[in-house]
Motif scaffolding. Sequence first.
Motif, PDB file in Angstrom:
ATOM      1  N   TYR A 183       0.820  -1.212   0.000  1.00  0.00           N
ATOM      2  CA  TYR A 183       0.000   0.000   0.000  1.00  0.00           C
ATOM      3  C   TYR A 183       0.855   1.263   0.000  1.00  0.00           C
ATOM      4  O   TYR A 183       0.320   2.361  -0.148  1.00  0.00           O
ATOM      5  N   ASP A 231      -2.785   5.008  -3.107  1.00  0.00           N
ATOM      6  CA  ASP A 231      -3.573   5.922  -2.284  1.00  0.00           C
ATOM      7  C   ASP A 231      -4.586   5.030  -1.597  1.00  0.00           C
ATOM      8  O   ASP A 231      -5.461   4.455  -2.246  1.00  0.00           O
ATOM      9  N   TYR A 232      -4.462   4.889  -0.292  1.00  0.00           N
ATOM     10  CA  TYR A 232      -5.300   3.935   0.426  1.00  0.00           C
ATOM     11  C   TYR A 232      -5.952   4.657   1.592  1.00  0.00           C
ATOM     12  O   TYR A 232      -5.314   4.952   2.595  1.00  0.00           O
ATOM     13  N   LYS A 233      -7.228   4.972   1.410  1.00  0.00           N
ATOM     14  CA  LYS A 233      -7.972   5.697   2.448  1.00  0.00           C
ATOM     15  C   LYS A 233      -9.037   4.780   3.032  1.00  0.00           C
ATOM     16  O   LYS A 233      -9.343   3.744   2.455  1.00  0.00           O
ATOM     17  N   PRO A 234      -9.594   5.181   4.174  1.00  0.00           N
ATOM     18  CA  PRO A 234     -10.611   4.318   4.786  1.00  0.00           C
ATOM     19  C   PRO A 234     -11.788   4.044   3.856  1.00  0.00           C
ATOM     20  O   PRO A 234     -12.493   3.067   4.014  1.00  0.00           O
ATOM     21  N   VAL A 235     -12.008   4.938   2.910  1.00  0.00           N
ATOM     22  CA  VAL A 235     -13.141   4.786   2.004  1.00  0.00           C
ATOM     23  C   VAL A 235     -12.640   4.626   0.570  1.00  0.00           C
ATOM     24  O   VAL A 235     -11.715   5.316   0.162  1.00  0.00           O
ATOM     25  N   GLY A 236     -13.241   3.728  -0.159  1.00  0.00           N
ATOM     26  CA  GLY A 236     -12.899   3.563  -1.571  1.00  0.00           C
ATOM     27  C   GLY A 236     -11.802   2.545  -1.789  1.00  0.00           C
ATOM     28  O   GLY A 236     -11.111   2.129  -0.860  1.00  0.00           O
ATOM     29  N   GLU A 237     -11.664   2.150  -3.057  1.00  0.00           N
ATOM     30  CA  GLU A 237     -10.648   1.159  -3.392  1.00  0.00           C
ATOM     31  C   GLU A 237      -9.276   1.811  -3.411  1.00  0.00           C
ATOM     32  O   GLU A 237      -9.142   2.977  -3.784  1.00  0.00           O
TER      33      GLU A 237
END
Lengths: 320, 543
Positions: free
Chosen positions: A53, A57-63
């Motif tokens: 990761y 771009d790895y956020k709590p929401v979305g892929e």
Amino acid sequence: MGKKKNVTASGIEIRKKPLGLRIWNHRGYYLMFLPVLIFLLIFNYWPMLGVRYALYDYKPVGEPVFVGFKHFEKMFSTTAFWTAFRNTLELSIVKLILSTFASVIVSIFLNEMGNLMAKKTLQTIIYLPHFMSWAVVASIFSLFLSPSSTGMVNGMLKEWGILAKDQMGIYFLADQGYWRPIYYVINLWKDTGWGTIIFLATLSGINPELYEAGDIDGATRLQKMRYITLPALGNTIITVLILNLAKVMNLFESVFVLYNNAVYSVADVCATYIYRQTFAMALPNYGYSTAVGLFRSMVGCVLVLVCNWASKKTRGRGII
Amino acid sequence: MKKKVLSLLLASAMVVSLAACGGSEEPASSNAGSSNSGTESNAGSSDNAGSSDAAEEFKLEKVTMVVNGTLTATVDNGQADFEKQWEDAVGVDLEIKQLDHSGYVDAVGRLFASQDYPDVIIMSADMYAQYAPTGLLWDMTEAYENADFQERMTLPAINEALKKDGKLYGFAPTYGNGCVTYVKKAWLDAVGIDASTVTDYDSYYAMLKAFHDGDPDGNGTNGDTYGVVAAGFLGNEAPYINYLPEFWQDAYPAILQDANGVWYDGFNTQETKDALLRIRQAYVDGAIDPESLTASTKIAREKWFSNDQTGSSGVFTYWAGSWYQTLTDNLIKNEVNEELVQLPPIAEVAEIGGYLNREAPVWVIIDDGDGDNTREQAVFDAFIETMMDGDVVQTLWTYGAEDVHWSTKAEEFVTNPGTDKEKTYSYEEGKFHLKQSPNDPNSVWKKNHLDPALVISPLTNGFKATGDLADAGNKFFTENCIDAPLSPASETYTNSTGDIYDAKMQVVTQVVKEGMDVDTAMQTLYVDVVGATIEQCLAELNG
């Protein structure tokens, strides 16, 4: 080149049994090892897959969205990151040298104490701070060092005339000039006692005949320490230094509970920087903090390899 | 050979775990909520998505809610009774996940990252602004506009202000509330100042100086007390300046909109620089407790109402309403003179409209992303609609569980028995009253989640138990407040809030504590560090 064969002293070749048969023969050991292997895979290796990761771009929401080395570019161009990186190395290395040095000195003094009762009591007293949590230690020292009128240290400085009565107290934990010395002192207070254990064990292993020989030769107490005790401790000191050097990037808790935004420039370390980037954001980007964490781990890994090499050079065997 | 076997083993294990991990990957936002909702849809693909009819077709069995410390009926304070009575009233199973208040933002992020989606969750204004554009939150505009409580609503503007491009993603059952300035009356008397004369910054500052230079705590020593204490010179969440409004005055050190709706940076302004210099002067003069630099709200509060008033302060700007009562109770508990004066906004604060009413926290419903709104509508009906029913369920949210937190049965109880603070409470049959707190029989329960004085749609059953002080506090605040500026939300801002806040704090601490030149600090520690990021944020917000 031919395959190296196992032979006895008399030249008889020992033929190894097939691997499967050997595993079967030692199935009890392999069975015992299995839970450990599973544990390692699940809790140590599987989480490592998360390092990918760093490229997302790895956020709590979305892929997660693949962004390549974007986070590394941001990291290397961010002043705060380099400040944290430099602070990590400086704080850790100075702390390591100071605590090792202090532990050696205290160990020697303890070793020289003739009164066993006093020695044991002193040992117990200096071991105790090690068992206090960093949160408690931080609370205690924050109270002692408070700049307000209730701060004990500032009160003493005013009583002794070092500070004028109407002068503002020194804000030790929020002052860039004082923070690091205070941090080192707190670390020494907390961990010096515990650090003496390994040195005291080494000291107890020194052959008493060496001291007797020194006595016969008329050596003073100081000379015996200089020529017998310290050389005997040398190898242990190097071992402790090398083993701890591999952990310099792990600095977190002690800094986290003692630092504040007034001293980021001298106190912020990689782990606290990652913490803020991850947990102080309404919508964190785990990709960036993973990238910083990965870089920190890589530096830690290099340090371990360097220490392993140094260990081989100095002790004849590695640490891994 | 052994090493080779071991290497082979480890390598194989890595490959297996890689494959296992890769195969189980799911999109973070897909099917959000479906795993936790405990619901069964018999509506199929409804064409009436969002309507009450569609919701009626959906059989909702369970609602999972995530909440912070604002639900005061905690596990050790009667939460099980609250939950049971809510379930009995609504006919749906309720699962409460109450997360640590101070680490709430972080805990919510972890929940979402692990795809552990609840059905409903409470969010601060900051969180709402960041999450609203992500598609995770259900657009409840239609449900809200069709809700039964609309006809009883007294403060419709609160939720209208929460709409983003005309869409409502979160529901605020109360207005935001804010902080007002409390002054210890005994300290005013000790230094001979009449509170009514504190009307502008000069008189306010003179009061702070008097509290520091004199002996308001009466311990015989001058200079060991402070004027004001605060949890930080600059807060870390909107509205940022509410703990020191007299110093910040017309400055708002964040990205905000001007009268024309154009976003601009309020930190790099002359107003902020002037405010920093005021705080610096107060820091040097001892008018402000120096520990305010690093104090948390808990530390600031406890210093203020501490039993030993040495090192305490005379002024504390803190939450209005029920906190007026709570602060007073704590002063009594610590045997400190409890009389407080609520200071009307000084002239400079009144010029901007008064104390800031923060953006309200909101309840949001997680959108499961299946394109069918029936589940979400059912959650809205069961959770939000009933929360504002004006009767049984709203009472639960307002005062807690019947016969646990409040009662209408005749009873008599005593708090602090055997002490000089002993107080007897006696109530007749049918009289609504609050009971002793379940976890502290020496204090009377105050409220549950909803503050009755702040709620947008009042109770219709006539239950009213707010104390005189809380009422007076709420009235005082509503008469002297103005809505805080809206929080911004853009991709760059979301990614950089941590860096921006760090840079701001560097400026604040260097100017206030170290006495650095304010222009130099602003340029070197803020503009040079995050100036480009701020520009990017503004471009996105105004684009």
